[in-house]
Scaffold this active site. Structure first.
Site, PDB file in Angstrom:
ATOM      1  N   GLU A 278       1.941  -9.064  -0.065  1.00 14.76           N
ATOM      2  CA  GLU A 278       2.932  -8.670   0.416  1.00 14.76           C
ATOM      3  C   GLU A 278       3.901  -7.967   1.188  1.00 14.76           C
ATOM      4  O   GLU A 278       4.376  -7.520  -0.704  1.00 14.76           O
ATOM      5  CB  GLU A 278       3.485 -10.324  -0.568  1.00 14.76           C
ATOM      6  CG  GLU A 278       5.428 -10.741  -0.123  1.00 14.76           C
ATOM      7  CD  GLU A 278       6.127 -11.364  -0.995  1.00 14.76           C
ATOM      8  OE1 GLU A 278       7.305 -11.331  -0.254  1.00 14.76           O
ATOM      9  OE2 GLU A 278       5.913 -12.125  -1.625  1.00 14.76           O
ATOM     10  N   LYS A 410      -0.690 -25.870 -15.689  1.00 15.30           N
ATOM     11  CA  LYS A 410      -0.823 -25.824 -14.510  1.00 15.30           C
ATOM     12  C   LYS A 410      -0.402 -27.022 -13.457  1.00 15.30           C
ATOM     13  O   LYS A 410      -0.866 -26.918 -12.597  1.00 15.30           O
ATOM     14  CB  LYS A 410      -2.864 -26.315 -14.198  1.00 15.30           C
ATOM     15  CG  LYS A 410      -3.306 -24.753 -15.022  1.00 15.30           C
ATOM     16  CD  LYS A 410      -4.616 -24.604 -14.580  1.00 15.30           C
ATOM     17  CE  LYS A 410      -5.799 -23.593 -14.885  1.00 15.30           C
ATOM     18  NZ  LYS A 410      -5.709 -23.819 -16.679  1.00 15.30           N
ATOM     19  N   ASP A 486      -4.933 -16.265 -15.963  1.00 17.38           N
ATOM     20  CA  ASP A 486      -5.074 -17.471 -15.151  1.00 17.38           C
ATOM     21  C   ASP A 486      -4.203 -17.411 -13.803  1.00 17.38           C
ATOM     22  O   ASP A 486      -3.099 -18.198 -14.210  1.00 17.38           O
ATOM     23  CB  ASP A 486      -5.677 -18.439 -15.686  1.00 17.38           C
ATOM     24  CG  ASP A 486      -5.810 -19.527 -14.871  1.00 17.38           C
ATOM     25  OD1 ASP A 486      -5.971 -19.837 -13.740  1.00 17.38           O
ATOM     26  OD2 ASP A 486      -6.608 -21.068 -15.864  1.00 17.38           O
ATOM     27  N   HIS A 584      12.101  -6.251   5.257  1.00 16.56           N
ATOM     28  CA  HIS A 584      10.326  -6.933   5.382  1.00 16.56           C
ATOM     29  C   HIS A 584      10.217  -6.155   6.699  1.00 16.56           C
ATOM     30  O   HIS A 584       9.419  -6.186   6.780  1.00 16.56           O
ATOM     31  CB  HIS A 584      10.582  -8.330   5.362  1.00 16.56           C
ATOM     32  CG  HIS A 584      10.091  -8.819   3.736  1.00 16.56           C
ATOM     33  ND1 HIS A 584      11.334  -9.419   3.305  1.00 16.56           N
ATOM     34  CD2 HIS A 584       9.416  -9.322   3.774  1.00 16.56           C
ATOM     35  CE1 HIS A 584      11.584  -9.887   1.898  1.00 16.56           C
ATOM     36  NE2 HIS A 584      10.140  -9.756   2.390  1.00 16.56           N
TER      37      HIS A 584
END
Length: 601
Positions: A278, A410, A486, A584
């Site tokens: 990104e 998660k 993870d 951006h």
């Protein structure tokens, strides 16, 4: 030696066939095994079948009588002995009869089938053999000079694909990669394509992880008909992931790593690696680090450190489930349960058990320290030990699952937001007024108001769970990917509430992030891979700390929180100053002339 089969003469001439005579195959007399029998074959078979079943019935009746009368079965009478001999003889005959018949039929069918196949493929086999021997083999074989027969190229076998929509004239399929393969590799690829060799077994069969990945990749391209040209294969140690990080690899994905900092946290400077695709994320976080640095740095506090696992068990009644709940929560029993839990690892130490009852189902949330490991496997082993002990005390306990989602792993969950999971950290900094104006290009009052309406009120309106922040998950994910954590645990690790308040008579800005469930480790999993290990080494937290077990993982958690603080500060400032879209467009769009970015910065 080159062998050629001569053509077989037909049994019937075209003359006989045209004359209208019936075609009769020439009979060849040959001795049969049944000719040696004194009786016809059907009578002999009937005799032995009858004898077999009669003897079996007689013996079964006799054995039933012996069992009823308590007579040992090994005590045999003369009639029983004769019956057993007859039974053995009949069994030998029947086995021989069926065995010989099967072998004869199989041999005759194999001979005829093999000759049929040879007749159909003789020409092709000769061509392939001559082609392997050289271009002049066909001529020398026949003893004359003739050009060699043309050899057709056989395309690799690809399973038939379902009908697809035709591509437009402007679209073209990606080119297939056809690397130079040895004959052995080509044979294995064909075996995988045809489904004879499982793809997952290549590493164990070949003993070479790199070769297995290469063969699997080529087989995948042939099966799917899709090119994997952009997926690199070389330059990766596939031995390091065998049996622990990834199964059936066909390559690796490249993610660029940027560096932000220095991040001045608790009096120490850190260069923080962030793996992301990104644009503007690294630049924005780096600006936040600058604002923190020139303001004197940030401070962090570790509130708790405990990984959790919550099995679910069931009883026949809710009363019985409540009895186990009271037993587990009784302080007098904690020492016994800790002893059972802690024997699973020298680093695992049980901290507490939180129970929740749903009817006759009981959820027990175990929390324990796990050293420098993230600790999911460690806590799971300890929980299993406790369940085995409780099973002996409560034999009517039915273990439904070692994880009952009360952990919670998660998944966004209020229990993690309230009770915490992994490392709970709060990080704060005071940004001076001149820094807010010159570096962040905004005002203190504007930041405080925006934080109230966006991160707090706006998140509440959306019904957010642990999402009272601007973009904590952006920074958490980037640091996790760079350091081998993870990435799926970004879900609960990104739980964060960002607070901003004007201090020192409204001149300076107090900003903080509170993150109750940062799940990180510096050993195990992806932390041992070369790239991720290098990033951990850059932060000074590589591997386990032998002097103070767990301190490396706790330090990494505070660095994650400090990086989130920098990212929150910079993004909120960009939104407050109306620079979000402009930034951006500047950093998140491809510009061929890199000098435009450098000069405009």
């Amino acid at each position: 030696m080159d062998v050629r089969r001569r053509p077989v003469k037909p049994l019937y001439t075209s003359k006989d066939a045209s004359a209208g005579e019936p075609l009769k195959q020439q009979e060849v007399s040959s001795p049969k095994a049944s000719d040696a029998l004194p009786l016809p074959l059907y009578l002999t078979n009937g005799l032995f079948f009858t004898m077999y079943f009669s003897v079996m019935y007689f013996l079964l009746v006799r054995w039933r009588e012996k069992i009823r009368n308590s007579i040992p079965l090994h005590v045999v009478t003369l009639s029983e002995l004769l019956a057993m001999v007859s039974l053995i003889a009949s069994v030998i005959y029947l086995l021989g009869f069926f065995g010989i018949g099967f072998v004869q039929s199989f041999v005759s069918r194999s001979n005829s089938d093999s000759w049929d196949i040879e007749d159909e493929n003789t020409e092709q086999l000769i061509i392939e053999e001559d082609n392997r021997r050289g271009p002049c083999a066909a001529a020398t074989t026949l003893g004359c000079v003739v050009p060699p027969p043309p050899v057709r190229k056989i395309a690799p076998m690809v399973p038939q694909q379902p009908a697809k929509v035709a591509l437009s004239q402007t679209e073209k399929p990606a080119p297939m990669i056809m690397p130079a393969l040895s004959e052995d590799d080509e044979e294995i690829i064909q075996s995988v394509v045809q489904g004879k060799t499982p793809s997952y077994s290549l590493e164990s069969k070949l003993g070479d992880c790199m070769r297995a990945a290469s063969i699997r990749k080529e087989a995948l391209q042939r099966i799917t008909g899709k090119s994997l040209e952009g997926l690199p294969l070389e330059g990766f140690d596939y031995e390091s992931i065998l049996g622990q990080c990834c199964e059936m690899p066909v390559g690796y994905v490249q993610i660029p790593v940027g560096i932000v900092g220095p991040l001045l946290l608790d009096g120490r400077e850190y260069s923080v690696p962030m793996a992301t695709t990104e644009g503007c994320l690294v630049a924005s976080t780096n600006r936040g680090c600058k604002a923190i640095f020139v303001s004197g740095g940030a401070d962090s506090v570790l509130l708790r450190d405990g990984m959790t696992r919550a099995p679910v068990v069931r009883f026949s009644t809710a009363k019985r489930a409540a009895e186990l709940k009271f037993f587990v929560e009784d302080p007098l029993n904690f020492e016994t349960l800790s002893l059972m839990f802690n024997k699973s690892s020298r680093f695992a130490r049980l901290q507490g058990i939180q129970c929740a009852l749903a009817g006759k189902n009981l959820y027990m949330r175990f929390s324990c320290s796990t050293g420098d490991a993230m600790g999911m496997n460690m806590v799971s082993k300890g929980v299993q030990n406790v369940l085995d002990y409780l099973q002996s005390e409560y034999p009517d306990m039915d273990v439904i699952g070692i994880s009952g989602n009360f952990c919670s792993d998660k998944k966004p969950a209020a229990v993690n937001w309230i009770e915490g999971r992994g490392k709970s950290v709060v990080c704060e900094a005071i940004i001076k007024e001149e820094v807010v104006k010159k570096v962040l290009k905004t005002e203190v009052a504007a930041l405080v108001e925006l934080n109230m309406l966006k991160n707090l009120t706006g998140s509440a309106m959306a019904g957010a769970l642990g999402g009272f922040n601007a973009h904590a998950s952006n920074i958490v994910s980037a640091v996790y990917l760079a350091t081998g954590q993870d990435p799926a645990q970004n879900v609960e690790s990104s739980h964060c509430i960002t607070m901003m308040e004007a201090v020192n008579d409204g001149k300076d800005l107090h900003v903080s992030v509170t993150m109750p469930s940062i799940e990180v480790g510096t050993v195990g999993g992806g932390t041992q891979l070369a790239s991720q290990s290098a990033c951990l080494n850059l932060l000074g937290v590589k591997g386990a700390n032998r002097d103070a077990p767990g301190s490396n993982a706790r330090l990494l958690a505070t660095i994650v929180a400090g990086s989130v603080l920098a990212g929150e500060l910079s993004l909120m400032s960009a939104i407050s100053a109306g620079q979000l879209v402009k930034s951006h467009m500047k950093y998140n769009r491809s510009i061929k002339d890199i000098s435009q970015v450098i000069t405009s910065s």
